[in-house]
Design an enzyme around this catalytic site. Structure first.
Site, PDB file in Angstrom:
ATOM      1  N   CYS A 124      28.811  92.187   3.770  1.00 12.75           N
ATOM      2  CA  CYS A 124      27.349  92.061   3.860  1.00 12.75           C
ATOM      3  C   CYS A 124      26.927  91.728   5.280  1.00 12.75           C
ATOM      4  O   CYS A 124      26.338  92.548   5.965  1.00 12.75           O
ATOM      5  CB  CYS A 124      26.880  90.954   2.922  1.00 12.75           C
ATOM      6  SG  CYS A 124      27.489  91.165   1.258  1.00 12.75           S
TER       7      CYS A 124
ATOM      8  N   LYS B  67      15.933  92.362   3.206  1.00 12.41           N
ATOM      9  CA  LYS B  67      17.341  92.098   2.881  1.00 12.41           C
ATOM     10  C   LYS B  67      18.211  92.160   4.138  1.00 12.41           C
ATOM     11  O   LYS B  67      19.053  91.296   4.403  1.00 12.41           O
ATOM     12  CB  LYS B  67      17.808  93.129   1.849  1.00 12.41           C
ATOM     13  CG  LYS B  67      19.278  93.296   1.727  1.00 12.41           C
ATOM     14  CD  LYS B  67      19.906  92.123   1.030  1.00 12.41           C
ATOM     15  CE  LYS B  67      21.404  92.144   1.214  1.00 12.41           C
ATOM     16  NZ  LYS B  67      22.099  91.255   0.343  1.00 12.41           N
TER      17      LYS B  67
HETATM   18  N1  SAJ Z   1      30.528  82.296   8.719  1.00 16.54           N
HETATM   19  C1  SAJ Z   1      30.787  81.678   9.948  1.00 16.54           C
HETATM   20  N2  SAJ Z   1      30.043  80.601  10.309  1.00 16.54           N
HETATM   21  C2  SAJ Z   1      29.064  80.082   9.506  1.00 16.54           C
HETATM   22  C3  SAJ Z   1      28.795  80.709   8.260  1.00 16.54           C
HETATM   23  C4  SAJ Z   1      29.543  81.811   7.893  1.00 16.54           C
HETATM   24  O1  SAJ Z   1      31.666  82.111  10.711  1.00 16.54           O
HETATM   25  O2  SAJ Z   1      28.454  79.080   9.900  1.00 16.54           O
HETATM   26  C5  SAJ Z   1      31.303  83.481   8.319  1.00 16.54           C
HETATM   27  C6  SAJ Z   1      32.132  83.290   7.038  1.00 16.54           C
HETATM   28  O3  SAJ Z   1      33.363  82.673   7.320  1.00 16.54           O
HETATM   29  C7  SAJ Z   1      32.278  84.727   6.577  1.00 16.54           C
HETATM   30  C8  SAJ Z   1      30.940  85.357   6.991  1.00 16.54           C
HETATM   31  O4  SAJ Z   1      30.396  84.506   7.979  1.00 16.54           O
HETATM   32  O5  SAJ Z   1      33.340  85.371   7.274  1.00 16.54           O
HETATM   33  C9  SAJ Z   1      29.944  85.547   5.853  1.00 16.54           C
HETATM   34  O6  SAJ Z   1      29.970  84.449   4.948  1.00 16.54           O
HETATM   35  P1  SAJ Z   1      28.660  83.810   4.243  1.00 16.54           P
HETATM   36  O7  SAJ Z   1      29.144  82.812   3.266  1.00 16.54           O
HETATM   37  O8  SAJ Z   1      27.703  83.311   5.270  1.00 16.54           O
HETATM   38  O9  SAJ Z   1      27.930  85.047   3.524  1.00 16.54           O
HETATM   39  P2  SAJ Z   1      28.414  86.223   2.493  1.00 16.54           P
HETATM   40  O10 SAJ Z   1      28.704  87.446   3.333  1.00 16.54           O
HETATM   41  O11 SAJ Z   1      29.431  85.790   1.531  1.00 16.54           O
HETATM   42  O12 SAJ Z   1      27.037  86.480   1.676  1.00 16.54           O
HETATM   43  C10 SAJ Z   1      25.845  86.837   2.387  1.00 16.54           C
HETATM   44  C11 SAJ Z   1      24.697  85.902   1.961  1.00 16.54           C
HETATM   45  N3  SAJ Z   1      23.561  86.096   2.857  1.00 16.54           N
HETATM   46  C12 SAJ Z   1      22.973  85.046   3.497  1.00 16.54           C
HETATM   47  O13 SAJ Z   1      23.371  83.902   3.396  1.00 16.54           O
HETATM   48  C13 SAJ Z   1      21.781  85.374   4.363  1.00 16.54           C
HETATM   49  C14 SAJ Z   1      24.287  86.207   0.505  1.00 16.54           C
HETATM   50  O14 SAJ Z   1      23.138  85.438   0.147  1.00 16.54           O
HETATM   51  C15 SAJ Z   1      23.965  87.706   0.342  1.00 16.54           C
HETATM   52  O15 SAJ Z   1      23.605  88.031  -0.988  1.00 16.54           O
HETATM   53  C16 SAJ Z   1      25.218  88.475   0.707  1.00 16.54           C
HETATM   54  O16 SAJ Z   1      25.536  88.209   2.088  1.00 16.54           O
HETATM   55  C17 SAJ Z   1      24.928  89.958   0.492  1.00 16.54           C
HETATM   56  O17 SAJ Z   1      25.353  90.502  -0.558  1.00 16.54           O
HETATM   57  O18 SAJ Z   1      24.240  90.559   1.318  1.00 16.54           O
END
Ligand code: SAJ
Length: 417
Positions: free
Chosen positions: A268, A214
């Site tokens: 996360c 995870k």
């Molecule tokens: N972000 C960027 N650039 C990107 C992608 C995301 O700057 O290319 C930023 C987003 O704006 C945000 C952060 O990263 O601030 C996180 O956003 P996210 O949509 O990538 O992920 P979370 O935090 O909403 O959810 C993640 C997910 N994990 C993965 O994709 C590996 C989700 O599947 C997990 O269940 C969740 O964390 C968790 O609960 O751990």
């Protein structure tokens, strides 16, 4: 073969963003589910079929299972065949995990045990936490054992959630799931329980590997976003458009760079990699550097805005978006919100117009300030000397860029290129 123990009643401890949807889908799958939460107002809302936060599709399922009597909530832990612990694991000290909520859940469970129960940890945790949970319970009730297939056996496992906020009700059912028991028998029992609602593949391993898997998923994402953010800083200093740069590089068949932004938010990806670091500080150099690169980005954005603001006597800055990512109302660990707060603090004179279409009122850290206003997009852009785009909300996509001719634009998401 799984040990023959009943799995008809399930107690879910911690009814937050993960625990409540898990309780609801288990009840929908025919289990009798008792949810436990320390917050009485959450318990009351849930017993009335109401969801205390925003998550698409959850309220319909919850209202149905509460009305059928399959799910109820309370503040104390009852006797049950299975327990799912889904409580927060915040930081303490230097990014170590604070396991006190897990310990409190363990103590509540320990009081109710009669033998044969399955205890599953879902909270995101450092390697070794499921074994720690077992230890806390077995210390409180030394008449039980984690050895399988005995009248006094208890079964312990880790089944981390991997759902994306905003898509929880779909991903909870469809995603593959990693299940790691402290014994193979505990893994098998957990698989039997999750098979009642999960259509994805159920992948069995041991507890430590499941915990690390995870953390690894979120650290993978964090490291890759850090690469994009570092590129954006270097490109900016060299007068190169980072969006064009990444688009070009991504034409290579084996290159797939993620998107830079104002920093990484949420509870996360911005948190979990630290649990790997705290489990092995000496050898997690790349993972901790990536965290620091992503955490440094809000300050770099802020510096850029303040440099432009110097040209104005009392600049009006429109901060577009303060949620931690697009199209949600969640402001927790949001770099955009923190940038808006720092701007309000550090502008000598001037105003910050916050545009956040997913909220009705400003959060407390911004609400009390004389130089901050919650504004509508059109109004804010019209009044602004500097437009700072922080979140790629879909309602910003359609905006007519012609209206920005006279304005300084700092677009951290590359939405209006
Ligand atoms: N972000 C960027 N650039 C990107 C992608 C995301 O700057 O290319 C930023 C987003 O704006 C945000 C952060 O990263 O601030 C996180 O956003 P996210 O949509 O990538 O992920 P979370 O935090 O909403 O959810 C993640 C997910 N994990 C993965 O994709 C590996 C989700 O599947 C997990 O269940 C969740 O964390 C968790 O609960 O751990």
């Amino acid at each position: 073969m799984s040990p023959s123990v009943p799995l008809d009643t399930v107690c879910v401890i911690g009814l937050g963003y993960i625990g409540l949807p898990t309780a609801a889908v288990l009840a929908q799958a025919g289990k009798t589910v008792i949810g436990v939460d320390i917050k009485q107002s959450n318990v009351d809302a849930i017993n009335a079929g109401q969801v205390p936060f925003v998550e698409d599709g959850l309220e319909a399922v919850l209202a149905g299972v509460v009305a059928q009597g399959r799910l109820s909530a309370r503040t104390d832990t009852p006797a049950s065949d299975a327990y799912i612990v889904s409580v927060p694991t915040p930081f303490k000290g230097d990014h170590d995990a604070d396991l006190s909520y897990i310990d409190a859940a363990a103590e509540g469970i320990a009081r109710q045990l009669t033998g044969g129960e399955l205890i599953i940890l879902e909270s995101t945790s450092p390697p070794g936490t499921t074994e720690h949970l077992a230890e806390v319970i077995l210390e409180a009730r030394p008449e039980f054992t984690s050895e399988p297939n005995l009248p006094n056996s208890l079964y312990f496992s880790h089944a981390p959630e991997r759902v994306l906020p905003g898509r929880i009700m779909i991903e909870m059912v469809d995603n593959d799931r990693i299940i790691g028991g402290t014994t193979p028998e505990a893994s098998e029992l957990t698989r039997d329980l999750y098979a009642s609602f999960c259509r994805g593949e159920l992948l069995l391993t041991d507890a430590r590997t499941a915990e690390m898997a995870k953390l690894t998923e979120n650290a993978f994402r964090d490291v890759n976003i850090a690469f994009a953010n570092e590129l954006s800083i270097i490109a900016d200093r060299q007068g190169i458009d980072v969006w064009e740069l990444i688009e070009l590089a991504n034409h290579h068949p084996r290159v797939n760079i993620l998107k830079p932004g104002p920093g990484v938010g949420g509870h996360c990806i911005a948190v979990d990699p630290w649990f790997i670091v705290s489990s092995d500080r000496e050898f997690s150099k790349l993972i901790s550097t990536a965290r620091n690169v992503n955490d440094s980005k809000p300050e770099i954005v802020l510096d850029k805005v303040l440099k432009h603001a110097d040209r104005f006597k009392a600049p009006t800055v429109a901060a577009l978006g303060i949620a931690f990512k697009a199209d949600i109302d969640d402001l927790r660990e949001s770099p955009s919100k923190n940038i808006a707060i720092s701007l309000a603090e550090r502008l000598d004179a001037g105003t910050v117009l916050v545009v956040e279409p997913n909220i009705d009122e400003l959060p407390p850290e911004l609400a009390g300030r004389d130089n901050v206003e919650l504004a509508a997009l059109e109004d804010a852009v019209e009044r602004a000397d500097i437009v700072l785009l922080l979140v790629d909300h879909s309602s910003f996509v359609e905006f007519d860029r012609e209206k920005l001719q006279e304005t300084v634009l700092i677009d951290t998401k590359g939405l209006w290129r």
